[in-house]
Design an enzyme around this catalytic site. Structure first.
Site, PDB file in Angstrom:
ATOM      1  N   ASP A 371       6.106  -1.619  12.571  1.00 22.93           N
ATOM      2  CA  ASP A 371       4.610  -1.320  11.969  1.00 22.93           C
ATOM      3  C   ASP A 371       3.755  -1.714  13.235  1.00 22.93           C
ATOM      4  O   ASP A 371       4.019  -2.771  13.896  1.00 22.93           O
ATOM      5  CB  ASP A 371       4.435  -2.284  10.889  1.00 22.93           C
ATOM      6  CG  ASP A 371       3.235  -2.348  10.457  1.00 22.93           C
ATOM      7  OD1 ASP A 371       2.709  -1.276  10.226  1.00 22.93           O
ATOM      8  OD2 ASP A 371       2.530  -3.431  10.461  1.00 22.93           O
ATOM      9  N   THR A 373      -0.214  -2.736  13.122  1.00 20.83           N
ATOM     10  CA  THR A 373      -1.037  -3.819  12.450  1.00 20.83           C
ATOM     11  C   THR A 373      -0.323  -4.967  12.324  1.00 20.83           C
ATOM     12  O   THR A 373       0.566  -4.949  11.279  1.00 20.83           O
ATOM     13  CB  THR A 373      -1.823  -3.237  11.467  1.00 20.83           C
ATOM     14  OG1 THR A 373      -2.626  -2.160  11.819  1.00 20.83           O
ATOM     15  CG2 THR A 373      -2.888  -4.198  11.183  1.00 20.83           C
ATOM     16  N   THR A 520       2.350   3.593  11.321  1.00 21.15           N
ATOM     17  CA  THR A 520       1.258   2.649  10.987  1.00 21.15           C
ATOM     18  C   THR A 520       0.335   3.746  10.010  1.00 21.15           C
ATOM     19  O   THR A 520       0.651   5.016   9.988  1.00 21.15           O
ATOM     20  CB  THR A 520       0.359   2.719  12.269  1.00 21.15           C
ATOM     21  OG1 THR A 520      -0.739   2.118  12.009  1.00 21.15           O
ATOM     22  CG2 THR A 520       0.036   3.958  13.035  1.00 21.15           C
ATOM     23  N   GLY A 521      -0.585   3.237   9.177  1.00 12.57           N
ATOM     24  CA  GLY A 521      -1.406   3.899   8.501  1.00 12.57           C
ATOM     25  C   GLY A 521      -2.552   4.082   9.150  1.00 12.57           C
ATOM     26  O   GLY A 521      -3.415   4.827   8.616  1.00 12.57           O
ATOM     27  N   ASP A 567       5.037  -6.485   8.347  1.00  7.54           N
ATOM     28  CA  ASP A 567       4.515  -7.841   8.175  1.00  7.54           C
ATOM     29  C   ASP A 567       3.781  -7.651   6.694  1.00  7.54           C
ATOM     30  O   ASP A 567       3.125  -8.535   6.098  1.00  7.54           O
ATOM     31  CB  ASP A 567       3.911  -8.439   9.104  1.00  7.54           C
ATOM     32  CG  ASP A 567       2.518  -7.787   9.294  1.00  7.54           C
ATOM     33  OD1 ASP A 567       2.378  -6.500   9.060  1.00  7.54           O
ATOM     34  OD2 ASP A 567       1.550  -8.693   9.661  1.00  7.54           O
ATOM     35  N   ASP A 571       4.724  -2.232   4.115  1.00  5.93           N
ATOM     36  CA  ASP A 571       5.819  -2.267   4.841  1.00  5.93           C
ATOM     37  C   ASP A 571       7.170  -2.410   4.060  1.00  5.93           C
ATOM     38  O   ASP A 571       8.476  -2.323   4.268  1.00  5.93           O
ATOM     39  CB  ASP A 571       6.036  -3.208   6.002  1.00  5.93           C
ATOM     40  CG  ASP A 571       4.770  -2.896   7.099  1.00  5.93           C
ATOM     41  OD1 ASP A 571       4.772  -1.850   7.161  1.00  5.93           O
ATOM     42  OD2 ASP A 571       4.354  -4.014   7.657  1.00  5.93           O
TER      43      ASP A 571
END
Length: 684
Positions: A371, A373, A520-521, A567, A571
């Site tokens: 991920d 971020t 990632t978003g 995190d 996720d």
């Protein structure tokens, strides 16, 4: 994400902390019950086993000491041994019966068979119905104690340390403020109905999915969507349960509650993925299944051959001896002891192993999905460039921006103040501070009106952005302009800062022929910038929570063994879907609850520690299994009398000593794992 939304400021943002004290969680569910059961039974049976062994004439004869000449001495081992068998052996007898019913023989059935044969044979010897050589009371007691110890260790290593679903529920506020006519009524979120209107105050989380009917706010959706920056939500737009209004209050009409909310959907994804990933067959169970048929076959052959030789008494003694010796003392400790030491060693190195199957699987991983971020990046904005204008210096621009922002608690304000502190720039005093959501901040500094904000601020003053802003925007950066008396004097580039350790981690994984994927978003431009900086192989950008799990599944469908590192709540489904889920310890409890491995630090290089630990642990498991099973493969034929034609038959006492020696060797071999260096620094 729009740059307008990035500029929204607020006075007193708050954010629920769900990540403290992971090590202190209680065990949940059945695993915790089993831990307590085996722990209590082990200590009780250990106390009972001491007199069983000490007052057993076969054991005394073996070690060469004499027992008191009294009748009661003769009954100590049978009476206490019976208690050990019925009480201490009950978990194995019950589980063994279950394996027999499902026709899937394994270690439990093998243990149940051995202790039952030892129990019956020992009573036969005690009552002088069978040969005195079949007095196995001391062996029965030690067998039950060692197996209880092994299963206690195993259950402890398997016990869950946190509940993902409980942590998801914790994202919701304890109570919601519902409008009831002109009054505001406090109710529990699960009491809300579709159509209710609730008030969401600045810094509070949304209690249910809904549509904004009044107000606008910058919403922190990072825990749900993965978007690293607050997203501006206006009247008519949807907001999701669990997200936080960072700067302004809202009125929200509830459109979904309970199981219909996005948060509940994520809960279901996590639950389904966790359930589907727990069916892997254990290595020790496979060995025990083969050993069961091996021991049973050897016992049958032994009985037949000795009977055909005209020695029925010897046939009984040899057959029972084979079944007892075949019981996997060492095999019962081979796996759980290695796992226990590995998890303890890992914890000292900042790697918390929650799922043994995840640890075993990590050695086969060929793709690591990070991920972005909060994992590869720090999860917070940082000033990455300053563009002065109109004869100003970088220090002047930063100092004035920091002065204007000094009254704000917004993440972007903290980033600017952090940049000033790092550069040791003196910040002048500001007066008359004010902020305007979606526009920026304003303050008087050194007699001039200084403003910091985004596109709306520039539009208010009808001034153009600096030329460099276009390049920054293509890179996905956040852009703030600084104005003095309505004129642009500079611009700041802010972005989610990449961790210094991330490049080392990616390079080290590449050196091991492991593909690195980022998910990632965030928008494509932001993702591509980070990927280029770190030399990442593949990028999935703009991915929502349900799609993250799907992306992991797609990689798995390509035949890849995937480890997912993340995190956040967003996720969690992907962590559960992956072959190995690895949670950054600074993240949320839900991410940790969905993962099999937890990194106590936020250093992505710790992933390499997990790989090393997995490979070393698997190596020790194989060595221990071969040693434990090897003992049985050699001792069982000898106990059966394979070498009887040349005058050698393995005595029961010698077999028992070899069995104990095998257990010691397995235990010592597992101890060598303690020398493994798991420090992430300096890996390459």
């Amino acid at each position: 994400m729009t740059h307008d939304s990035a500029t929204a400021h607020h006075e007193a943002p708050t954010r629920p902390e769900h990540h403290g004290g992971h090590g202190g969680h209680e065990h949940h569910g059945g695993h915790g019950d089993h831990v307590g059961q085996f722990r209590r039974l082990f200590w009780i049976m250990l106390v009972l086993a001491v007199p069983v062994v000490g007052f057993n004439d076969m054991f005394a004869e073996l070690l060469g000491y004499s027992l008191p000449d009294a009748v009661w001495v003769w009954w100590v081992s049978p009476v206490l041994g019976t208690i050990v068998y019925l009480w201490g052996g009950r978990p194995f007898l019950t589980a063994g019966l279950g394996e027999a019913r499902t026709r899937q023989p394994g270690m439990m059935l093998l243990i149940a068979l051995a202790i039952t044969v030892a129990f019956i044979a020992s009573w036969g010897a005690t009552l002088r119905v069978l040969d005195h050589e079949l007095n196995f009371w001391w062996e029965l007691a030690l067998l039950v104690v060692i197996m209880l110890l092994g299963h206690w260790i195993e259950m402890r290593s398997l016990a869950q340390t946190t509940s993902a679903l409980d942590s998801l529920a914790a994202l919701l506020p304890d109570e919601a403020e519902k409008l009831d006519g002109a009054e505001i009524v406090a109710v529990a979120p699960d009491e809300l109905k579709v159509g209710d209107v609730v008030i969401v105050r600045p810094g509070s989380s949304v209690p249910a999915d809904g549509r904004i009917t009044e107000g606008s706010a910058s919403m922190d959706e990072s825990m749900i969507t993965g978007e690293s920056q607050p997203v501006r939500r206006e009247i008519g737009e949807q907001v999701v349960a669990g997200t936080i209004a960072t700067d302004s209050g809202l009125r929200v009409e509830v459109t979904a509650t309970g199981e219909d909310t996005s948060l509940a959907g994520i809960q279901k994804l996590v639950s389904d993925a966790q359930g589907s990933s727990s069916r892997a067959q254990r290595l020790a169970d496979k060995a025990a299944a083969w050993l069961f048929w091996f021991a049973l076959g050897a016992a049958v052959i032994t009985a037949i051959l000795w009977s055909l030789a005209g020695l029925p008494d010897a046939a009984v003694i040899r057959t029972i001896t084979v079944l007892v010796i075949a019981c996997p003392h060492a095999l019962g400790l081979a796996i759980p002891l290695v796992v226990s030491i590995a998890t303890e060693r890992a914890a000292r190195g900042g790697v918390l192993v929650k799922d043994r199957l995840a640890l075993e699987s990590m050695r086969t991983v060929d793709t690591v999905v990070f991920d972005k971020t909060g994992t590869l990046t720090k999860g917070e904005p940082t000033v990455t460039a300053v563009e002065p204008h109109d004869g100003r210096t970088e220090e002047d621009v930063l100092a004035l921006a920091a002065a204007a922002e000094s009254g704000s608690e917004h993440p972007l304000a903290r980033a600017i103040l952090g940049a000033v502190q790092n550069r040791q720039i003196q910040v002048p005093t500001a007066h008359d501070f004010s902020s305007s959501p979606a526009v920026g901040v304003r303050a008087e500094v050194n007699g001039s009106v200084i403003e910091v904000g985004g596109p709306h601020l520039l539009a208010q003053h009808e001034v153009d952005e600096l030329a460099v802003a276009r390049t920054w925007r293509e890179e996905g950066a956040i852009i703030l302009h600084i104005l003095a008396e309505g004129e642009v004097i500079g611009a700041l580039r802010l972005a989610d800062e990449v961790r210094s350790e991330s490049r080392d981690a990616v390079d080290a994984l590449h050196a091991r022929a492991i593909q690195v994927v980022m998910i990632t978003g965030d928008a494509r431009a932001v993702a591509e910038t980070v990927a280029a900086e770190l030399d990442i192989d593949r990028v999935f950008a703009g991915v929502r929570p349900e799609d993250k799990a799907r992306k992991v599944a797609e990689l798995q469908q390509e035949g890849r063994r995937v480890a997912m590192v993340g995190d956040g709540v967003n996720d969690a489904p992907a962590l559960a879907q992956a072959d190995v889920g690895i949670a950054i310890g600074a993240g949320t409890d839900v991410a940790i609850g969905s993962a099999g491995v937890i990194l106590a630090s936020s250093d992505p290089r710790s992933v390499l520690s997990v790989i090393d630990l997995s490979r070393a642990t698997y190596r020790k498991m194989k060595q221990n299994l071969w040693w434990a099973a090897g003992y049985n493969l050699i001792s069982v034929p000898l106990a059966a009398g394979m070498l009887a034609p040349i005058g050698f038959v393995l005595p029961m006492s010698v077999g028992a000593l070899l069995m104990s020696a095998s257990t010691v060797v397995v235990a010592l071999n597992a101890q060598t794992l303690r020398r493994l260096d798991l420090s992430p620094g300096g890996r390459s």
